[in-house]
Design a protein around this motif. Structure first.
Motif, PDB file in Angstrom:
ATOM      1  N   ILE A 105       0.825  -1.206   0.000  1.00 24.75           N
ATOM      2  CA  ILE A 105       0.000   0.000   0.000  1.00 24.75           C
ATOM      3  C   ILE A 105       0.861   1.258   0.000  1.00 24.75           C
ATOM      4  O   ILE A 105       0.628   2.189  -0.785  1.00 24.75           O
ATOM      5  CB  ILE A 105      -0.938   0.013   1.222  1.00 24.75           C
ATOM      6  N   ARG A 106       1.851   1.307   0.860  1.00 25.18           N
ATOM      7  CA  ARG A 106       2.640   2.533   1.007  1.00 25.18           C
ATOM      8  C   ARG A 106       3.553   2.780  -0.180  1.00 25.18           C
ATOM      9  O   ARG A 106       3.910   3.925  -0.458  1.00 25.18           O
ATOM     10  CB  ARG A 106       3.412   2.481   2.327  1.00 25.18           C
ATOM     11  N   SER A 107       3.924   1.729  -0.878  1.00 24.65           N
ATOM     12  CA  SER A 107       4.672   1.925  -2.118  1.00 24.65           C
ATOM     13  C   SER A 107       3.763   2.493  -3.198  1.00 24.65           C
ATOM     14  O   SER A 107       4.152   3.394  -3.948  1.00 24.65           O
ATOM     15  CB  SER A 107       5.287   0.605  -2.584  1.00 24.65           C
ATOM     16  N   ASP A 169      -4.988   0.049   7.867  1.00 26.43           N
ATOM     17  CA  ASP A 169      -6.082   0.196   8.822  1.00 26.43           C
ATOM     18  C   ASP A 169      -7.141   1.159   8.291  1.00 26.43           C
ATOM     19  O   ASP A 169      -8.344   0.950   8.472  1.00 26.43           O
ATOM     20  CB  ASP A 169      -5.555   0.665  10.173  1.00 26.43           C
ATOM     21  N   HIS A 170      -6.681   2.221   7.639  1.00 26.30           N
ATOM     22  CA  HIS A 170      -7.601   3.173   7.017  1.00 26.30           C
ATOM     23  C   HIS A 170      -8.365   2.490   5.882  1.00 26.30           C
ATOM     24  O   HIS A 170      -9.590   2.638   5.750  1.00 26.30           O
ATOM     25  CB  HIS A 170      -6.796   4.367   6.494  1.00 26.30           C
ATOM     26  N   LEU A 171      -7.645   1.739   5.063  1.00 23.79           N
ATOM     27  CA  LEU A 171      -8.267   1.057   3.928  1.00 23.79           C
ATOM     28  C   LEU A 171      -9.312   0.059   4.394  1.00 23.79           C
ATOM     29  O   LEU A 171     -10.401  -0.028   3.809  1.00 23.79           O
ATOM     30  CB  LEU A 171      -7.186   0.348   3.109  1.00 23.79           C
ATOM     31  N   VAL A 172      -9.023  -0.681   5.465  1.00 20.59           N
ATOM     32  CA  VAL A 172      -9.992  -1.649   5.982  1.00 20.59           C
ATOM     33  C   VAL A 172     -11.254  -0.940   6.461  1.00 20.59           C
ATOM     34  O   VAL A 172     -12.380  -1.359   6.160  1.00 20.59           O
ATOM     35  CB  VAL A 172      -9.375  -2.487   7.111  1.00 20.59           C
ATOM     36  N   ALA A 173     -11.077   0.153   7.227  1.00 21.31           N
ATOM     37  CA  ALA A 173     -12.243   0.900   7.704  1.00 21.31           C
ATOM     38  C   ALA A 173     -13.074   1.403   6.529  1.00 21.31           C
ATOM     39  O   ALA A 173     -14.311   1.321   6.532  1.00 21.31           O
ATOM     40  CB  ALA A 173     -11.795   2.065   8.580  1.00 21.31           C
ATOM     41  N   PHE A 255     -11.369  -9.569   4.496  1.00 26.31           N
ATOM     42  CA  PHE A 255     -10.003  -9.103   4.273  1.00 26.31           C
ATOM     43  C   PHE A 255      -9.070  -9.898   5.171  1.00 26.31           C
ATOM     44  O   PHE A 255      -9.383 -10.163   6.328  1.00 26.31           O
ATOM     45  CB  PHE A 255      -9.877  -7.615   4.607  1.00 26.31           C
ATOM     46  N   VAL A 256      -7.918 -10.282   4.629  1.00 24.98           N
ATOM     47  CA  VAL A 256      -6.882 -10.904   5.440  1.00 24.98           C
ATOM     48  C   VAL A 256      -5.549 -10.239   5.101  1.00 24.98           C
ATOM     49  O   VAL A 256      -5.207 -10.050   3.930  1.00 24.98           O
ATOM     50  CB  VAL A 256      -6.809 -12.438   5.235  1.00 24.98           C
ATOM     51  N   ASN A 257      -4.837  -9.848   6.130  1.00 25.17           N
ATOM     52  CA  ASN A 257      -3.539  -9.187   5.984  1.00 25.17           C
ATOM     53  C   ASN A 257      -2.440 -10.222   6.131  1.00 25.17           C
ATOM     54  O   ASN A 257      -2.305 -10.833   7.193  1.00 25.17           O
ATOM     55  CB  ASN A 257      -3.404  -8.103   7.059  1.00 25.17           C
ATOM     56  N   TRP A 258      -1.664 -10.436   5.070  1.00 28.06           N
ATOM     57  CA  TRP A 258      -0.525 -11.349   5.171  1.00 28.06           C
ATOM     58  C   TRP A 258       0.593 -10.690   5.977  1.00 28.06           C
ATOM     59  O   TRP A 258       0.696  -9.462   6.060  1.00 28.06           O
ATOM     60  CB  TRP A 258      -0.005 -11.739   3.781  1.00 28.06           C
ATOM     61  N   ARG A 259       1.429 -11.495   6.554  1.00 28.10           N
ATOM     62  CA  ARG A 259       2.671 -11.016   7.152  1.00 28.10           C
ATOM     63  C   ARG A 259       3.785 -11.981   6.760  1.00 28.10           C
ATOM     64  O   ARG A 259       3.549 -13.172   6.595  1.00 28.10           O
ATOM     65  CB  ARG A 259       2.569 -10.918   8.686  1.00 28.10           C
ATOM     66  N   ALA A 313       0.306 -10.078  -7.297  1.00 25.21           N
ATOM     67  CA  ALA A 313      -1.142 -10.173  -7.465  1.00 25.21           C
ATOM     68  C   ALA A 313      -1.859  -9.238  -6.502  1.00 25.21           C
ATOM     69  O   ALA A 313      -2.822  -8.552  -6.869  1.00 25.21           O
ATOM     70  CB  ALA A 313      -1.597 -11.615  -7.241  1.00 25.21           C
ATOM     71  N   GLN A 314      -1.362  -9.178  -5.253  1.00 18.56           N
ATOM     72  CA  GLN A 314      -1.992  -8.289  -4.277  1.00 18.56           C
ATOM     73  C   GLN A 314      -1.806  -6.825  -4.666  1.00 18.56           C
ATOM     74  O   GLN A 314      -2.715  -6.006  -4.494  1.00 18.56           O
ATOM     75  CB  GLN A 314      -1.430  -8.527  -2.878  1.00 18.56           C
ATOM     76  N   GLU A 315      -0.662  -6.504  -5.212  1.00 15.13           N
ATOM     77  CA  GLU A 315      -0.388  -5.139  -5.644  1.00 15.13           C
ATOM     78  C   GLU A 315      -1.427  -4.687  -6.667  1.00 15.13           C
ATOM     79  O   GLU A 315      -1.921  -3.554  -6.618  1.00 15.13           O
ATOM     80  CB  GLU A 315       1.019  -5.070  -6.238  1.00 15.13           C
ATOM     81  N   THR A 316      -1.779  -5.578  -7.582  1.00  9.53           N
ATOM     82  CA  THR A 316      -2.783  -5.251  -8.597  1.00  9.53           C
ATOM     83  C   THR A 316      -4.164  -5.071  -7.978  1.00  9.53           C
ATOM     84  O   THR A 316      -4.863  -4.082  -8.245  1.00  9.53           O
ATOM     85  CB  THR A 316      -2.831  -6.363  -9.665  1.00  9.53           C
ATOM     86  N   VAL A 317      -4.562  -5.999  -7.128  1.00 10.94           N
ATOM     87  CA  VAL A 317      -5.891  -5.948  -6.510  1.00 10.94           C
ATOM     88  C   VAL A 317      -6.044  -4.718  -5.630  1.00 10.94           C
ATOM     89  O   VAL A 317      -7.047  -3.985  -5.714  1.00 10.94           O
ATOM     90  CB  VAL A 317      -6.152  -7.235  -5.692  1.00 10.94           C
ATOM     91  N   ILE A 318      -5.055  -4.463  -4.775  1.00 11.80           N
ATOM     92  CA  ILE A 318      -5.142  -3.322  -3.857  1.00 11.80           C
ATOM     93  C   ILE A 318      -5.069  -2.010  -4.619  1.00 11.80           C
ATOM     94  O   ILE A 318      -5.784  -1.051  -4.298  1.00 11.80           O
ATOM     95  CB  ILE A 318      -4.036  -3.404  -2.788  1.00 11.80           C
TER      96      ILE A 318
END
Length: 328
Positions: A105-107, A169-173, A255-259, A313-318
């Motif tokens: 997200i931040r990139s 966190d903002h995006l999830v809200a 939504f699930v956040n990978w780590r 793939a996540q970069e594209t979706v987000i």
């Protein structure tokens, strides 16, 4: 690129790295790595902190890693730690940095000029659902209550989070409010540097609700300090079975956040393989299952090229989602 070189830390990390990588003699034995220094891009008490320390606990208690050390390096929405790892690459052998969806997200939003391609991709390890929580004495007991409070006074119903505006966190809200039929851009979001500070703000009454990782909320909910009013999972999670999902409350979003873990650029292939071997073996240990179950994490394991494909793939979706919501 902003200079994040920290000479003293670099020397310390370099000294630690001399002992970090196990010799090939361990390749077929139980211990895979002598030691790992975990670099945590946020403060104590947040999801990154819990993931690094939980992983280190499982790896060391199971004997897969000899010992683990930890360093919290807050700042720049995680950018300070990433910059440090990149700019001091030669002295950061033996260091693994934890990160998660925010690095994507931040990139995308330009918060820092790096992305996951600037690092050595080691392994994705877990997923953590998101949750909306309120204080124990809050009159809000469900998502319906929160949405009603928002309708009555949007400016007075601030949602906090441990990430920068436009961050996870903002995006999830925003996703949750959008799915509930509200104007996601009208949500008053207040950012804090890491989850621990955001939780403190909730407990002190600075914010009406908190968007956070489910694992960050489980223990406080069990202790009766907070109430989890919605989880972004498909089904209820065993770690907190009373917490209702968003879907149960008529809000169709998940939504699930990978780590996972990253190394400095250009780590030797044998060092990367040793870390990946240790992490892969960790999933079969009772020590890992104890940590995973305690935190309500979901096992999402991918290494190397698979990890890279997952992130792309996540970069594209987000990216597409953030454009839709007006964040890009």
């Amino acid at each position: 690129m902003k200079n994040f070189k920290l000479g003293r830390r670099a020397l310390m990390a370099g000294a630690a790295a001399a002992l970090a990588f196990t010799s090939p003699a361990f390749a077929d034995g139980h211990q895979k790595v002598d030691s790992i220094h975990f670099l945590i891009p946020g403060g104590a008490g947040g999801g990154w902190d819990g993931t690094a320390r939980g992983t280190g606990e499982a790896l060391t208690k199971s004997g897969l890693v000899g010992n683990a050390s930890y360093e919290n390096m807050s700042g720049g929405g995680g950018g300070k730690a990433i910059g440090y790892l990149i700019e001091n690459a030669e002295s950061n052998h033996g260091t693994l940095m934890v990160n998660s969806t925010p690095i994507v997200i931040r990139s995308l939003t330009g918060v820092f000029p790096y992305n996951f391609r600037d690092l050595t991709l080691v392994s994705g390890t877990i997923g953590d659902y998101a949750a909306i929580v309120v204080g124990k004495d809050s009159p809000i007991n469900s998502m319906d209550d929160l949405l009603a409070a928002y309708d009555a006074d949007a400016a007075g119903t601030a949602i906090g989070g441990g990430s920068v505006p436009g961050g996870m966190d903002h995006l999830v809200a925003a996703m949750v409010f959008e799915a509930a039929g509200k104007d996601a851009l009208g949500v008053k979001y207040i950012p804090y540097d890491a989850g621990g500070k955001a939780m403190a703000a909730l407990l002190s009454g600075e914010i009406a609700a908190l968007s956070t990782g489910f694992s960050e909320a489980v223990d406080l909910a069990a202790a009766g300090e907070i109430k989890i009013i919605g989880v972004t999972s498909d089904e209820r999670v065993d770690a907190s079975p009373d917490a209702m999902t968003m879907k149960e409350q008529g809000i169709d979003t998940t939504f699930v956040n990978w780590r996972g873990f990253f190394g400095a650029p250009d780590l030797p292939a044998e060092e990367v393989a040793a870390y990946q071997d240790a992490i892969s073996a960790m999933y079969d240990t009772a020590e890992w299952e104890d940590v995973r179950a305690r935190n309500g994490w979901v096992n999402i394991h991918n290494s190397g090229a698979d990890f890279e494909a997952f992130l792309e793939a996540q970069e594209t979706v987000i990216g597409d989602l953030m454009k839709k919501l007006g964040f890009l």
